[in-house]
Motif scaffolding. Structure first.
Motif, PDB file in Angstrom:
ATOM      1  N   ASP A 370      55.817  39.255  49.548  1.00  0.00           N
ATOM      2  CA  ASP A 370      55.699  40.202  50.926  1.00  0.00           C
ATOM      3  C   ASP A 370      54.243  41.058  50.831  1.00  0.00           C
ATOM      4  O   ASP A 370      53.600  41.398  51.587  1.00  0.00           O
ATOM      5  N   VAL A 371      54.048  41.385  49.454  1.00  0.00           N
ATOM      6  CA  VAL A 371      53.000  42.246  49.150  1.00  0.00           C
ATOM      7  C   VAL A 371      52.273  41.932  47.858  1.00  0.00           C
ATOM      8  O   VAL A 371      52.844  41.484  47.168  1.00  0.00           O
ATOM      9  N   ILE A 372      50.817  42.053  47.934  1.00  0.00           N
ATOM     10  CA  ILE A 372      50.184  41.733  46.635  1.00  0.00           C
ATOM     11  C   ILE A 372      49.520  43.007  46.067  1.00  0.00           C
ATOM     12  O   ILE A 372      48.766  43.544  46.735  1.00  0.00           O
ATOM     13  N   ASN A 373      49.706  43.245  44.874  1.00  0.00           N
ATOM     14  CA  ASN A 373      49.073  44.104  44.067  1.00  0.00           C
ATOM     15  C   ASN A 373      47.826  43.708  43.449  1.00  0.00           C
ATOM     16  O   ASN A 373      47.956  42.869  42.689  1.00  0.00           O
ATOM     17  N   TYR A 374      46.367  44.065  43.540  1.00  0.00           N
ATOM     18  CA  TYR A 374      45.310  43.485  43.120  1.00  0.00           C
ATOM     19  C   TYR A 374      44.492  44.821  42.677  1.00  0.00           C
ATOM     20  O   TYR A 374      43.702  45.146  43.165  1.00  0.00           O
ATOM     21  N   SER A 375      44.673  44.960  41.264  1.00  0.00           N
ATOM     22  CA  SER A 375      43.912  46.161  40.885  1.00  0.00           C
ATOM     23  C   SER A 375      42.845  45.645  39.732  1.00  0.00           C
ATOM     24  O   SER A 375      42.568  45.717  38.540  1.00  0.00           O
ATOM     25  N   ILE A 376      42.078  44.614  40.497  1.00  0.00           N
ATOM     26  CA  ILE A 376      40.932  43.900  39.570  1.00  0.00           C
ATOM     27  C   ILE A 376      39.815  43.948  40.338  1.00  0.00           C
ATOM     28  O   ILE A 376      39.798  43.812  41.794  1.00  0.00           O
ATOM     29  N   GLY A 377      38.483  44.096  39.919  1.00  0.00           N
ATOM     30  CA  GLY A 377      37.226  44.187  40.616  1.00  0.00           C
ATOM     31  C   GLY A 377      36.475  43.368  39.828  1.00  0.00           C
ATOM     32  O   GLY A 377      36.529  42.854  38.761  1.00  0.00           O
ATOM     33  N   GLY A 378      35.109  43.186  40.717  1.00  0.00           N
ATOM     34  CA  GLY A 378      33.962  42.427  40.222  1.00  0.00           C
ATOM     35  C   GLY A 378      32.820  42.927  40.354  1.00  0.00           C
ATOM     36  O   GLY A 378      31.806  42.400  40.528  1.00  0.00           O
ATOM     37  N   GLY A 379      32.732  44.521  40.643  1.00  0.00           N
ATOM     38  CA  GLY A 379      31.464  45.193  40.680  1.00  0.00           C
ATOM     39  C   GLY A 379      31.308  45.390  42.313  1.00  0.00           C
ATOM     40  O   GLY A 379      32.284  45.145  43.121  1.00  0.00           O
ATOM     41  N   ALA A 380      30.250  46.178  42.909  1.00  0.00           N
ATOM     42  CA  ALA A 380      30.024  46.027  44.303  1.00  0.00           C
ATOM     43  C   ALA A 380      30.053  44.936  44.917  1.00  0.00           C
ATOM     44  O   ALA A 380      29.351  44.243  44.890  1.00  0.00           O
ATOM     45  N   ALA A 381      30.862  45.358  46.284  1.00  0.00           N
ATOM     46  CA  ALA A 381      30.984  44.055  47.013  1.00  0.00           C
ATOM     47  C   ALA A 381      29.638  43.908  47.908  1.00  0.00           C
ATOM     48  O   ALA A 381      28.989  44.847  48.316  1.00  0.00           O
ATOM     49  N   THR A 382      29.001  42.529  47.829  1.00  0.00           N
ATOM     50  CA  THR A 382      27.979  42.157  48.548  1.00  0.00           C
ATOM     51  C   THR A 382      28.262  41.184  49.650  1.00  0.00           C
ATOM     52  O   THR A 382      27.505  40.953  50.427  1.00  0.00           O
ATOM     53  N   ASP A 383      29.613  40.667  49.807  1.00  0.00           N
ATOM     54  CA  ASP A 383      29.674  39.804  50.669  1.00  0.00           C
ATOM     55  C   ASP A 383      31.239  39.510  50.634  1.00  0.00           C
ATOM     56  O   ASP A 383      31.991  39.619  49.758  1.00  0.00           O
ATOM     57  N   VAL A 384      31.817  39.025  51.888  1.00  0.00           N
ATOM     58  CA  VAL A 384      33.049  38.849  51.883  1.00  0.00           C
ATOM     59  C   VAL A 384      33.499  37.378  51.948  1.00  0.00           C
ATOM     60  O   VAL A 384      34.601  36.829  51.983  1.00  0.00           O
ATOM     61  N   VAL A 385      32.480  36.558  51.693  1.00  0.00           N
ATOM     62  CA  VAL A 385      32.541  35.077  51.882  1.00  0.00           C
ATOM     63  C   VAL A 385      32.732  34.747  50.436  1.00  0.00           C
ATOM     64  O   VAL A 385      31.786  34.459  49.509  1.00  0.00           O
ATOM     65  N   ASP A 386      33.626  35.094  49.788  1.00  0.00           N
ATOM     66  CA  ASP A 386      34.097  35.003  48.298  1.00  0.00           C
ATOM     67  C   ASP A 386      35.352  34.393  48.176  1.00  0.00           C
ATOM     68  O   ASP A 386      36.245  34.547  48.913  1.00  0.00           O
ATOM     69  N   PRO A 387      35.570  33.574  47.250  1.00  0.00           N
ATOM     70  CA  PRO A 387      36.845  32.744  47.130  1.00  0.00           C
ATOM     71  C   PRO A 387      38.165  33.606  47.132  1.00  0.00           C
ATOM     72  O   PRO A 387      38.974  33.322  47.922  1.00  0.00           O
ATOM     73  N   VAL A 388      37.991  34.813  46.246  1.00  0.00           N
ATOM     74  CA  VAL A 388      39.270  35.429  46.094  1.00  0.00           C
ATOM     75  C   VAL A 388      39.427  36.261  47.714  1.00  0.00           C
ATOM     76  O   VAL A 388      40.459  36.298  48.083  1.00  0.00           O
ATOM     77  N   GLU A 389      38.198  36.849  48.199  1.00  0.00           N
ATOM     78  CA  GLU A 389      38.481  37.514  49.483  1.00  0.00           C
ATOM     79  C   GLU A 389      39.016  36.389  50.522  1.00  0.00           C
ATOM     80  O   GLU A 389      39.602  36.806  51.463  1.00  0.00           O
ATOM     81  N   LEU A 390      38.567  35.102  50.453  1.00  0.00           N
ATOM     82  CA  LEU A 390      38.757  34.271  51.479  1.00  0.00           C
ATOM     83  C   LEU A 390      40.316  33.897  51.443  1.00  0.00           C
ATOM     84  O   LEU A 390      41.008  33.686  52.342  1.00  0.00           O
ATOM     85  N   ALA A 391      40.923  33.808  50.034  1.00  0.00           N
ATOM     86  CA  ALA A 391      42.279  33.599  49.734  1.00  0.00           C
ATOM     87  C   ALA A 391      43.110  34.792  50.233  1.00  0.00           C
ATOM     88  O   ALA A 391      44.219  34.419  50.928  1.00  0.00           O
ATOM     89  N   PHE A 392      42.748  35.991  50.137  1.00  0.00           N
ATOM     90  CA  PHE A 392      43.307  37.030  50.876  1.00  0.00           C
ATOM     91  C   PHE A 392      43.371  36.934  52.260  1.00  0.00           C
ATOM     92  O   PHE A 392      44.261  37.736  52.811  1.00  0.00           O
TER      93      PHE A 392
END
Length: 1013
Positions: A370-392
C-alpha cells in the motif's frame, strides 16, 4: 537519514513512450541573482558525458505491467485488481510479462549483451554490463527510453550535518506521537479505533538496509494466528505470505530465508522479507563479513525507518542504560514488508545499486503493498527520467503511495532530490526536544541539544585550542581530532570543541581519551544542533551561544555545569526546518514543480536500531535526517489507507499538504519558505478532513513528462509542468503575467472562498467562490501579474480556500523573468536585419544588448568508428557565449560531441550532445580557459570505418566583433506581459563565413542566439 478522493481519476488513452535521446541547447554556467531572502535556482547541469564501460539499467518503451491498460496494440488491461493494484497472478499478466522478457532479451541481443536482472512490473527494462559502444548503440535504438548508469545511491542519514533543536520546555520530552497529535482521546489513533487499529489492513514496504527481526517494535504473532474469525497474515501452501488488506485487495509476498533470517522471523507484523543485491555484488564485489545476504539489518538505518513508520505501540526505549520512555511508530497496527536494497562491501564501500532498487520496487508493486518508504537519495535531482523515478510512477499508477526523503545537502538552494510529482518528497524538521543547558560560572545559561539526563556539577572548562597535544596544531585541537588533545591539560575538565572535519561523536571520544569529563560542542558557523549519543556528557550549542562559552572558557578559573533539559526560561521554537534538509527549487523544469511537498520530524528521532550497529548493543537510537522524516509521512499515509482505503496517492498527498501547519524560524515567527519546508509541517489532527483535494493520475503525469521534453507518441498531449494538478503552484519563468489552472474535488459539502497573495504580484482567482457537494470536482484559474517583485528571483506566497470550518492552503513560488524570448533566430547575408518578438516581464523600456558577431572557425577531421578525436580550444576573456557545431560529411554517419574543461592534468566533461543524428551542437556559457572538444564516431556510414566531419567553433565577444551589430529601437518600448517586436541589424560581414551573436535582455542570463549565414 534518510515519504479523500472517493473516485480517483481513471487513466485515459495511453501510448508508448519515447524520451528525447540527448540534451542540447543552452547550458548556463552561473545562476541568476536571487531576490533578498529568496532561494536562487542553480544552473542546470550539463548533459552527461560519453558512455563508458560498466553496468547500466536499460529502460524500454513498452508499458510495464503496472501501467498496462490495454490502450497499446496487443497490450492487455491489467489494472483491475481489488484496491487499484495489479494482479500478477492472472494469466493475462503472466503472458504479458513473458512478452516483455522476450522483448528485453531481443533488445539486449542486438548489441551482443545479456540481461542480468529483468524488470516487468514497475519498469520495462533490464540491467546488464555494457561496453561504451554497446551503451551508446542502445541509447539510439528505437524503443529504448533510457540507458542509465547503475550507480550507488545512499540512505539519507545526516551523519555530520545535524538539525535544529525542537521544542517542548522541558525536562521530560514528549514522544513524537504526542507531538504530532496521534495520542490522547482526541488524537488520530482514537479516531481510527485506537493504536491497536491504527494502520490495520495496510502493508508498508521499507526499501532500506533491512530489519533486525527480533526487535520488540516489530514483534508479531505466528503467521495464521489471531482473534477467532479474523483474517490475518498467513503462509500459503507454496510458501507465500498473504495479507487481506483494508482496500479489499491482498498482499502476497515472500519470506526469503538464509543466514540471519529464519522462517519464524516472518510474523503477522513482518509479512515479507526480500533481499536484492545482484547489482551491488556485480563484478565479484564481496559483502562484508558482518553483512548477511538476507534481509537482516546490521546497519541500523532500515530498522530505524521501519520502526518509525510502523513500530508497535508502547515499547520501552533505553539508550546506553538511560530510559527514554516508550516509543511507538506512526501506524503501529500496519504490517511491514522488508526489501533490503542497501549493502556494505568487504572493502567498506556501501550503498544501494540503482538496479537493485528498481528490482525491489518491481517486487513491491507485484506484491501489492500500500505504501513505500524510500529514505534513499542520489544527490540533487536533475531529471525525472530516471529508472527509480519511473518505477515509482508505475507504483503510484497502481495506487501505491511513495514517501521519499528530500536529501541532507541543505541549507544550500537546489540541493533537493526526488523532484517527481508522483512521489511525496519530505523535508526534515525538529519536533521533540532533547535539550541540555550549559551554566557558566558567572551564572549565564545557554541551551543546546543533548541526550545527557544526569547533571554535571561545576567543573573547570578549557577551550580545545589551548590544550593541544605535543605535535598537534591548535586548529587540530580546536576540532578535537583524534590524538590532538593533551591529557595532562584535559584530565577532569570539560572541553569546548568545534564541530568540523570529523564526526561529532568522534570528538567526544577524543575528549574521553584525554581524560575529559564533558564536552561543549560548538557550531563554528550558524547551523543546526544535534543530540547524539556521546562518549562523555555533551551539550551541542549553535554559533552565538557557543562563541560566548568559548570566550568565557579562556578566562582563568572558568567553570561550567550541565543541567538536563532547558533551564534558561526561554522556550526553543519548534518545528524548525533542519539545517541539513535539502532545499529547492529543483533543477527539473526550471522549478515549475514545487518541492519539497511537506516537512515532518527528522531531528533526533528516537526509534528502533540494530544492536549490531550500536557500540553499546542498544536496540534504540536517536537519529537525524530526511531519512527519519520520510517514514513519518509513510506512517501517516498508512493511517490514511485505513481511514480512506479508496483514496489515490495524490489525493492523500494533497490532504497532507493543504492541512499542514506553519513551521517557525529561530525567533518563533512563521517560516513559510516552500523551498525549505514545502506546504509546512504535517498536522495529522487535520489531515483526515481536508475539505478539498487536488488529484492527478497516470495520464496527467505522462502529459507532464511530455511537457517536460519527453516524446510520448500519439494520443498523449503535453501540459506545461506548472499546470500539473497538484496542491502547490510554481512558475519558474513568469514573463509579466501568467494563468495556471487547477481543479479540486470536495470531500464534504460546503462553500469555499479563495484568498491568494504573493508579494510583488497581483493575484486573482476565478471563480473565487466554490459551492460544492461531496464528490464534486471544480476547476478554477489563478492569474499572476507582476507589479514590483524583483526580477530573476523567487517570490513566495499562498492560495487558501476557506470554508465554514476548515481551510485548504497551497504554497506558491513564482520567479518573474525579464523576458520570455526565442532561443534562436536565424538569418543570412553580409548585411541585413531580422525581427525578433518577445514577451516582456517589465513595463516601460527593455534594454537589449547585442553581443558579437563572431565569425566561425572551422576545421575538418576524421575519427575512426568507436573512437574519439579531441580538438583543443581556448575560450578567451570577455566571451559572452560559446558554440560548437559538428557536421558529418556523410549523412549516414552518427557522431557525438563532448566539451571538456582542461583542469591541470584532468579532463572534466562539462557538456555533451549525443543524439542519433549525424550532426551535434553544444551552446553554452563557460568560464574563460582551456577546453577540448571531443568528436566520437558512434557509427560510421555503411561500408566505412571512419567518419569525416567539420567542427565550427564560435566565441561570441561581449563587446566588439565582426562588422556592425545593433538593435533598433534601443531600448525597446514594452508593456508588462505583452509581446514586443524589435529589429536586429548587421553589416560588414564576410559572406563566406558563418557568424554568431547573442541578445541579452536586462539582467536576464538566458540570451537569444542570432545565427547569420
Amino acid at each position: 537519514m534518510v515519504p479523500p478522493h472517493p473516485c480517483p481519476p481513471a487513466p485515459g488513452p495511453r501510448a508508448r513512450r519515447r524520451l528525447l535521446a540527448a540534451t542540447t541547447g543552452l547550458l548556463l554556467a552561473a545562476a541568476p541573482t536571487a531576490a533578498a531572502g529568496a532561494a536562487a535556482p542553480l544552473p542546470r547541469p550539463a548533459a552527461p558525458g560519453p558512455y563508458a564501460d560498466g553496468r547500466y539499467v536499460v529502460v524500454l518503451a513498452g508499458d510495464p505491467v503496472a501501467e498496462a491498460d490495454g490502450s497499446a496494440p496487443g497490450e492487455p488491461s491489467l489494472k483491475a485488481a481489488p484496491g487499484g493494484g495489479v494482479d500478477v497472478t492472472r494469466r493475462a499478466a503472466q503472458d504479458y510479462r513473458r512478452t516483455l522478457l522476450e522483448t528485453q532479451q531481443d533488445v539486449a541481443r542486438t548489441v551482443g549483451a545479456s540481461p542480468e536482472q529483468q524488470f516487468t512490473v514497475a519498469l520495462n527494462g533490464f540491467s546488464a554490463h555494457l561496453s561504451a559502444a554497446q551503451a551508446q548503440e542502445l541509447s539510439g535504438t528505437p524503443g529504448v527510453l533510457a540507458v542509465a548508469r547503475d550507480v550507488l545511491r545512499h540512505p539519507d542519514a545526516a551523519t555530520e550535518p545535524a538539525t535544529e533543536p525542537a521544542t517542548e520546555p522541558a525536562t521530560e520530552p514528549t514522544t513524537t506521537a504526542d507531538h504530532l497529535g496521534l495520542t490522547g482521546p482526541d488524537g488520530v489513533w482514537s479516531a481510527l479505533g485506537g493504536a491497536e487499529q491504527a494502520g490495520r489492513g495496510v502493508v508498508v514496504a521499507d526499501l532500506d538496509t533491512g530489519l533486525w527481526p527480533e526487535h520488540p517494535s516489530v514483534a508479531g504473532e505466528a503467521l495464521g494466528t489471531g482473534p477467532a474469525g479474523e483474517l490475518v497474515a498467513h503462509r500459503t501452501a507454496d510458501g507465500a505470505i498473504t495479507v487481506p488488506k483494508a482496500d479489499g485487495g491482498t498482499f502476497t509476498g515472500a519470506c526469503e530465508t538464509g543466514e540471519g533470517w529464519d522462517a519464524d522471523d516472518c510474523t503477522t507484523k513482518v509479512v515479507g522479507a526480500r533481499a536484492f543485491s545482484t547489482g551491488f555484488t556485480a563484478g565479484g564485489v564481496q559483502l562484508a563479513d558482518s553483512e548477511p545476504p538476507t534481509a537482516r539489518d546490521t546497519d541500523g538505518h532500515g530498522t530505524h525507518t521501519a520502526t518509525t513508520a510502523v513500530g508497535a505501540s508502547g515499547v520501552p526505549a533505553t539508550v546506553d542504560g538511560t530510559s527514554y520512555g516508550e516509543t511507538t511508530g506512526v501506524a503501529p497496527a500496519a504490517a511491514l514488508a522488508v526489501y533490503k536494497v542497501c549493502w556494505t562491501a568487504a572493502d567498506g564501500d556501501a550503498g544501494c545499486a540503482t538496479s537493485d532498487l528498481v528490482a525491489a520496487i518491481d517486487a513491491a508493486v507485484a506484491d501489492n503493498v500500500d505504501v513505500i518508504n524510500y529514505s534513499i537519495g542520489g544527490g540533487a535531482a536533475t531529471d525525472v527520467v530516471d529508472p527509480v523515478e519511473l518505477a515509482f510512477l508505475s507504483a503510484a499508477s497502481a495506487g501505491i503511495f511513495v514517501s521519499a526523503s528530500a536529501g541532507n545537502s541543505g541549507p544550500g538552494a537546489s540541493t533537493l532530490d526526488h523532484a517527481s510529482p508522483w512521489v511525496t518528497t519530505v523535508a526534515a524538521a525538529s519536533s521533540v526536544l532533547r535539550e541540555g543547558t550549559v551554566r557558566l560560572g558567572d551564572g549565564r545559561r545557554f541551551v543546546g541539544a543533548s541526550l545527557t539526563r544526569e547533571p554535571l556539577p561545576s567543573t573547570p572548562v578549557v577551550p580545545a585550542s589551548a590544550v593541544a597535544a605535543r605535535g598537534a596544531t591548535a586548529a587540530d585541537a580546536r576540532n578535537c581530532l583524534e590524538g590532538s588533545l593533551d591529557p595532562a591539560q584535559v584530565r577532569g575538565k570539560v572541553v569546548v570543541c568545534d564541530r568540523a572535519v570529523t564526526a561529532r561523536v568522534s570528538k567526544s571520544a577524543e575528549v574521553e581519551r584525554a581524560g575529559g569529563v564533558g564536552m561543549v560542542l560548538v557550531n563554528p558557523t550558524p547551523d543546526s544542533t544535534e543530540a547524539d549519543q556521546h562518549a562523555v556528557p555533551t551539550v551541542h550549542l549553535d554559533t552565538g551561544a557557543g562563541e560566548a562559552v568559548e570566550a568565557y572558557a579562556h578566562e582563568e578559573g572558568a567553570t561550567v555545569a550541565f543541567e538536563p533539559g532547558n533551564t534558561t526560561g526561554e522556550r526553543t521554537p519548534t518545528p524548525q526546518v533542519a539545517g541539513f534538509s535539502s532545499r529547492g527549487p529543483t533543477f527539473v523544469n526550471e522549478g515549475d514543480v514545487l518541492k519539497p511537498d511537506v516537512a515532518a520530524p527528522g531531528s533526533g528521532v528516537l526509534a528502533g536500531y540494530s544492536p549490531a550497529a550500536s557500540a553499546t548493543g542498544d536496540l534504540f537510537a536517536p537519529q537525524s535526517g530526511t531519512s527519519m522524516a520520510a517514514p513519518h509521512v509513510t506512517g501517516l499515509a498508512a493511517l490514511y489507507s485505513t481511514a480512506h482505503p479508496g483514496w489515490s496517492p495524490m489525493a492523500v498527498k494533497s490532504a497532507l499538504m493543504t492541512t499542514a501547519r506553519d513551521l517557525v524560524d529561530t525567533a518563533g515567527a512563521p517560516d513559510r519558505d516552500p523551498f525549505a519546508g514545502g506546504a509546512g509541517f504535517v498536522d495529522p489532527a487535520r489531515m483526515l478532513t481536508p475539505g478539498l483535494v487536488y488529484d492527478s493520475g497516470a495520464l496527467d503525469w505522462l502529459r507532464y513528462l511530455e511537457g517536460s521534453g519527453a516524446d510520448l507518441g500519439a494520443g498523449v498531449g503535453p501540459i506545461d509542468p506548472s499546470d500539473l494538478n497538484q496542491a502547490s503552484i510554481a512558475v519558474g519563468d513568469l514573463a509579466g503575467t501568467r494563468t495556471v489552472t487547477r481543479s479540486v474535488t470536495a470531500t464534504t459539502t460546503g462553500l469555499y472562498h479563495a484568498t491568494a497573495s504573493v508579494p510583488g504580484f497581483d493575484v486573482t482567482v476565478a471563480p473565487s467562490v466554490l459551492v460544492v457537494r461531496a464528490g464534486d470536482t471544480k476547476q478554477f484559474r489563478v492569474t499572476f501579474t507582476r507589479t514590483d517583485a524583483p526580477l530573476e528571483g523567487w517570490s513566495t506566497g499562498s492560495l487558501t480556500w476557506r470554508g465554514a470550518d476548515r481551510s485548504v492552503r497551497s504554497p506558491i513560488a513564482l520567479r518573474p523573468v525579464t523576458v520570455a524570448a526565442p532561443a534562436e533566430v536565424t538569418a543570412s547575408g553580409a548585411s541585413g536585419s531580422q525581427q525578433v518578438t518577445v514577451t516582456s516581464g517589465v513595463a516601460g523600456e527593455l534594454d537589449v544588448t547585442a553581443a558579437g558577431l563572431a565569425a566561425g572557425s572551422t576545421r575538418t577531421g576524421t575519427t575512426p568508428a568507436g573512437k574519439e578525436t579531441r580538438v583543443r580550444v581556448k575560450v578567451p576573456e570577455g566571451t559572452a557565449l560559446s558554440r560548437f557545431d559538428l557536421v558529418a560529411d556523410d549523412r549516414d554517419a552518427d557522431l557525438d560531441l563532448t566539451l571538456y574543461r582542461v583542469d591541470g592534468g584532468r579532463r572534466v566533461p562539462v557538456a555533451s550532445s549525443a543524439s542519433t543524428a549525424a550532426d551535434e551542437r553544444i551552446t553554452t556559457v563557460v568560464d574563460p580557459g582551456t577546453y577540448e572538444v571531443g568528436v566520437t564516431t558512434y557509427a560510421a556510414a555503411p561500408g566505412r570505418r571512419t567518419a569525416r566531419y567539420r567542427l565550427t567553433t564560435f566565441q561570441v565577444p561581449a563587446a566588439g566583433g565582426a562588422g556592425e551589430f545593433s538593435v533598433d529601437p534601443d531600448p525597446v518600448p514594452v508593456q508588462l506581459g505583452r509581446e514586443a517586436t524589435f529589429s536586429v541589424s548587421w553589416t560588414g560581414l564576410d559572406p563566406a563565413l558563418p557568424h554568431l551573436g547573442a541578445l541579452f535582455y536586462g539582467d536576464a542570463r538566458v540570451p537569444t542566439v542570432v545565427s547569420v549565414g
